[in-house]
Design an enzyme around this catalytic site. Structure first.
Site, PDB file in Angstrom:
ATOM      1  N   SER A  78       0.950  -1.040   0.030  1.00 16.08           N
ATOM      2  CA  SER A  78       0.052  -0.023  -0.025  1.00 16.08           C
ATOM      3  C   SER A  78       0.895   1.253   0.066  1.00 16.08           C
ATOM      4  CB  SER A  78      -0.806  -0.027   1.375  1.00 16.08           C
ATOM      5  OG  SER A  78      -1.679   1.015   1.286  1.00 16.08           O
ATOM      6  N   ASP A  79       0.426   2.301  -0.605  1.00 16.42           N
ATOM      7  CA  ASP A  79       1.155   3.435  -0.588  1.00 16.42           C
ATOM      8  C   ASP A  79      -0.128   4.770  -0.555  1.00 16.42           C
ATOM      9  OD1 ASP A  79       4.034   4.636  -1.116  1.00 16.42           O
ATOM     10  OD2 ASP A  79       2.631   5.924  -2.146  1.00 16.42           O
TER      11      ASP A  79
END
Length: 200
Positions: A78-79
């Site tokens: 995730s970012d």
């Protein structure tokens, strides 16, 4: 039939305590294995950037985990980025940059994008799902003293866009449109919907 017995190991490719808390909130058992891959960005479009970076993190951890573990598993990469007027705001390098970022955000709306990549090893096959969510955040006007006072808390320095919605900055949030958890760093409901067919 809807099973709630978790049959697959979930690996979170992030050291973020906020993402861990969200998975725990959803009663999703997981192990933490942060990615140490070098981030390579080929786009300036926020939605594309977060998808690209989430995929890089997930791929790095998938390879690490597969070397040491047999069996099926699922990796979550995730970012999150903050974007104001189409410009991506990362983590501030110093207090002055934090001041400039918050000055851009105060008194108007901006966007928070979180990209997620799920890499699943299932029956010897590798499956990939990449997506993003976006939420709008409306911030009350802030005077210079309020901005300086907030920066003095130290909270902005490790946050994209120089603020954390779940911290002291919450008193300046007029409202949001979209999923609150996207802003925190992981759109939990969407993640659950995308992965439940594999882990249960």
């Amino acid at each position: 039939m809807c099973s709630r017995i978790q049959r697959l190991t979930v690996v979170l490719a992030s050291a973020s305590p906020r993402r861990t808390e969200l998975l725990e909130q959803g009663n999703i058992k997981h192990v933490v294995m942060p990615s140490h891959s070098e981030e390579v960005i080929t786009s300036q479009v926020p939605s594309q950037v977060v998808e690209e970076l989430s995929a890089q993190k997930a791929e790095d951890v998938y390879q690490q985990y597969e070397k040491k573990n047999a069996g099926d598993f699922l990796v979550i990469g995730s970012d999150t980025v903050v974007a104001a007027d189409g410009k991506i705001l990362g983590k501030p390098k110093d207090k002055e940059e934090a001041y400039q970022m918050i000055s851009m955000l105060q008194g108007k709306a901006h966007q928070v994008y979180t990209g997620v990549t799920l890499l699943i090893k299932k029956d010897g096959k590798k499956i990939r799902k990449t997506f993003h969510e976006c939420s709008d955040v409306h911030v009350y006007p802030m005077c210079k003293e309020e901005i300086r006072e907030y920066i003095a808390t130290g909270e902005p320095m490790d946050k994209a866009g120089a603020y954390g919605i779940q911290g002291a900055f919450g008193m300046y949030i007029r409202g949001i449109e979209g999923d609150y958890n996207t802003i925190v760093g992981l759109p939990l409901a969407r993640v659950y919907q995308e992965m439940k067919e594999y882990i249960y």
